[in-house]
Design a protein around this motif. Structure first.
Motif, short mmCIF file in Angstrom:
data_model
loop_
_atom_site.label_atom_id
_atom_site.label_comp_id
_atom_site.label_asym_id
_atom_site.label_seq_id
_atom_site.Cartn_x
_atom_site.Cartn_y
_atom_site.Cartn_z
N LYS A 63 0.85 -1.25 -0.03
CA LYS A 63 0.06 0.00 -0.01
C LYS A 63 1.04 1.15 0.01
O LYS A 63 1.86 1.34 0.63
N LEU A 64 0.37 2.20 -0.56
CA LEU A 64 1.17 3.46 -0.81
C LEU A 64 0.24 4.64 -0.25
O LEU A 64 -0.88 4.52 -0.35
N GLY A 65 0.95 5.30 0.31
CA GLY A 65 0.18 6.65 0.81
C GLY A 65 -0.10 7.83 0.00
O GLY A 65 0.95 8.06 -0.89
N ALA A 66 -1.34 8.17 -0.26
CA ALA A 66 -1.58 9.33 -1.10
C ALA A 66 -2.48 10.30 -0.60
O ALA A 66 -3.34 9.84 0.50
N GLY A 67 -2.63 11.57 -0.90
CA GLY A 67 -3.23 12.53 -0.33
C GLY A 67 -2.70 12.73 1.03
O GLY A 67 -1.33 12.89 1.13
N GLY A 68 -3.43 13.44 1.91
CA GLY A 68 -2.94 13.65 3.44
C GLY A 68 -2.19 14.97 3.12
O GLY A 68 -1.11 15.22 4.09
N ASN A 69 -2.35 15.74 2.01
CA ASN A 69 -1.46 16.80 1.81
C ASN A 69 -2.02 18.26 2.54
O ASN A 69 -2.74 18.76 1.90
N GLN A 70 -1.58 18.56 3.61
CA GLN A 70 -1.85 19.67 4.62
C GLN A 70 -1.16 21.06 4.07
O GLN A 70 -1.13 21.80 4.79
N GLN A 97 -4.70 5.14 1.87
CA GLN A 97 -3.70 3.99 1.78
C GLN A 97 -4.22 3.27 0.28
O GLN A 97 -5.20 2.76 0.19
N LEU A 98 -3.52 3.33 -1.01
CA LEU A 98 -3.84 2.79 -2.10
C LEU A 98 -3.14 1.38 -2.39
O LEU A 98 -1.85 1.31 -2.38
N PRO A 99 -3.93 0.44 -2.62
CA PRO A 99 -3.24 -0.91 -2.74
C PRO A 99 -2.45 -0.84 -4.07
O PRO A 99 -2.93 -0.08 -5.09
N PHE A 100 -1.23 -1.48 -4.12
CA PHE A 100 -0.46 -1.54 -5.40
C PHE A 100 0.14 -2.74 -5.83
O PHE A 100 0.44 -3.86 -4.93
N PRO A 243 13.70 -4.06 2.28
CA PRO A 243 13.06 -3.20 3.18
C PRO A 243 11.50 -3.26 2.80
O PRO A 243 11.21 -3.05 1.91
N PHE A 244 10.80 -3.24 3.84
CA PHE A 244 9.46 -3.55 3.68
C PHE A 244 8.47 -1.95 3.91
O PHE A 244 7.37 -2.01 4.13
N ALA A 245 9.53 -1.15 4.22
CA ALA A 245 8.87 0.31 4.34
C ALA A 245 9.82 1.37 3.94
O ALA A 245 11.02 1.27 4.05
N LEU A 246 9.18 2.10 3.01
CA LEU A 246 9.92 3.41 2.38
C LEU A 246 9.18 4.50 2.56
O LEU A 246 8.04 4.62 2.68
N GLU A 247 10.06 5.68 2.70
CA GLU A 247 9.66 6.75 3.05
C GLU A 247 10.29 7.81 2.08
O GLU A 247 11.37 7.98 1.98
N THR A 248 9.51 8.43 1.22
CA THR A 248 10.01 9.59 0.29
C THR A 248 9.75 10.91 0.92
O THR A 248 8.67 11.57 1.16
N PRO A 266 4.47 17.12 3.05
CA PRO A 266 4.29 15.76 4.00
C PRO A 266 5.03 14.60 3.06
O PRO A 266 5.00 14.44 2.21
N PRO A 267 5.68 13.66 3.95
CA PRO A 267 6.47 12.57 3.41
C PRO A 267 5.79 11.74 2.92
O PRO A 267 4.12 11.56 3.30
N GLU A 268 5.90 10.91 1.93
CA GLU A 268 5.04 9.87 1.24
C GLU A 268 5.47 8.64 1.54
O GLU A 268 6.99 7.84 1.59
N LYS A 269 4.80 7.43 2.22
CA LYS A 269 5.01 6.45 2.59
C LYS A 269 4.62 5.08 1.99
O LYS A 269 3.27 5.19 1.44
N ILE A 270 5.58 4.10 1.60
CA ILE A 270 5.14 2.91 1.11
C ILE A 270 5.35 1.61 1.98
O ILE A 270 6.39 1.66 2.60
N VAL A 271 4.32 0.94 2.19
CA VAL A 271 4.72 -0.34 3.06
C VAL A 271 4.17 -1.58 2.10
O VAL A 271 3.15 -1.78 1.52
#
Length: 298
Positions: A63-70, A97-100, A243-248, A266-271
């Motif tokens: 899943k990747l994080g999308a949105g949450g842009n304040q 959280q978008l499935p990919f 690595p099972f977690a990435l943060e951009t 905001p950071p973008e996270k991939i799990v």
């Protein structure tokens, strides 16, 4: 509207990492090592050169994080009547959280899918040419990658990452010093590709695994911002450690035109939930999606 950079999927391509932490853990921090010696220890810690050469395909789900842009909008002098607050579109506050699914195949071939509101976006890259389908942006025709998108993907499209077989790929490396990354000592390596482009990679001085890599700069508010990608939560899969977690992180820059520093992103996270090494991937998975075709604009 949720919109992510094309870089999301190529980020996953660089996940090919790490096996035994103990293998290199006895090397003291700050040891006097050359750039090539650091890469040798990195490849050994990730499972060894022959192990990575044996990997022909890889698939990942997560899943990747999308949105949450304040992030606020940069102030601009209004033209004409001043709009009311109700007329100004608001950015989504909560992260979705978008499935990919990401499928990789040598050499430099990939297919990525992500789902948003029941619609599946598809990206396909064959090492030189790319196609994309983005229905959630009301783009329901298959489109070619832009030159900038091809450049971004090609920089990161190695299944085993940029350090494995670097010499055979025509890459030159040099040690650019040591830096702290999240309170750990790291070696900072500069990689110059055979096309003249360069990136930096940070290698943990104890585990010899990648902790951070320099991403493709991202254009926001008319300005290119530096990008850093952090690797975390390593887990062993088929003898390799991934690595099972990435943060951009998109870094702030000074914007002379506005006379202010750019606003934070905001950071973008991939799990990653699942990784399969050497799955049987049909060749048809890497061909053009069977949907209408939008020719490249002149």
């Amino acid at each position: 509207m949720v919109r992510k950079s094309l870089v999301i999927f190529p980020v996953c391509i660089s996940l090919a990492l790490a096996i035994s932490l103990a293998t290199a853990g006895d090397i003291p921090s700050g040891a006097n090592l050359s750039a090539s010696a650091i890469v040798d220890r990195n490849v050994a810690a990730r499972g060894g050169l022959q192990a990575w050469r044996a990997v022909q395909t890889m698939s990942m789900e997560g899943k990747l994080g999308a949105g949450g842009n304040q992030r606020a909008i940069l102030p601009v002098r209004p033209q004409g009547p001043t709009p009311s607050l109700n007329e100004i579109p608001q950015r989504p506050v909560n992260e979705t959280q978008l499935p990919f699914v990401m499928e990789l195949k040598r050499a430099r071939t990939m297919r990525g899918e992500r789902v948003f509101k029941g619609q599946t976006a598809i990206q396909v890259f064959d090492g030189a040419y790319g196609l994309k389908l983005r229905p959630f942006l009301n783009r329901r025709l298959v489109e070619p990658y832009t030159e900038e998108e091809i450049k971004s993907v090609a920089m990161q499209a190695d299944l085993d990452g940029p350090l494995v077989d670097y010499a055979a790929k025509g890459t030159q490396i040099e040690l650019a010093g040591m830096e702290k990354v999240e309170d750990r000592d790291t070696y900072k390596l500069k990689l110059t590709m055979n096309n003249g482009q360069s990136i930096h990679v940070w290698i943990d001085a104890q585990s010899f695994l990648e902790t951070k890599i320099e991403g493709q700069p991202r254009r926001l508010d008319g300005v290119y911002h530096p990008v850093e990608i952090y690797y975390r939560d390593y887990r062993r899969v088929s003898g390799l450690q991934i690595p099972f977690a990435l943060e951009t992180k998109v870094l702030q820059v000074a914007q002379a035109a506005q006379g202010v520093k750019s606003l934070p992103v905001p950071p973008e996270k991939i799990v990653i939930d699942k990784v399969v090494v050497n799955p049987n991937l049909e060749e048809s998975r890497f061909s053009k999606p069977e949907i209408g075709w939008a020719p490249k604009a002149n």
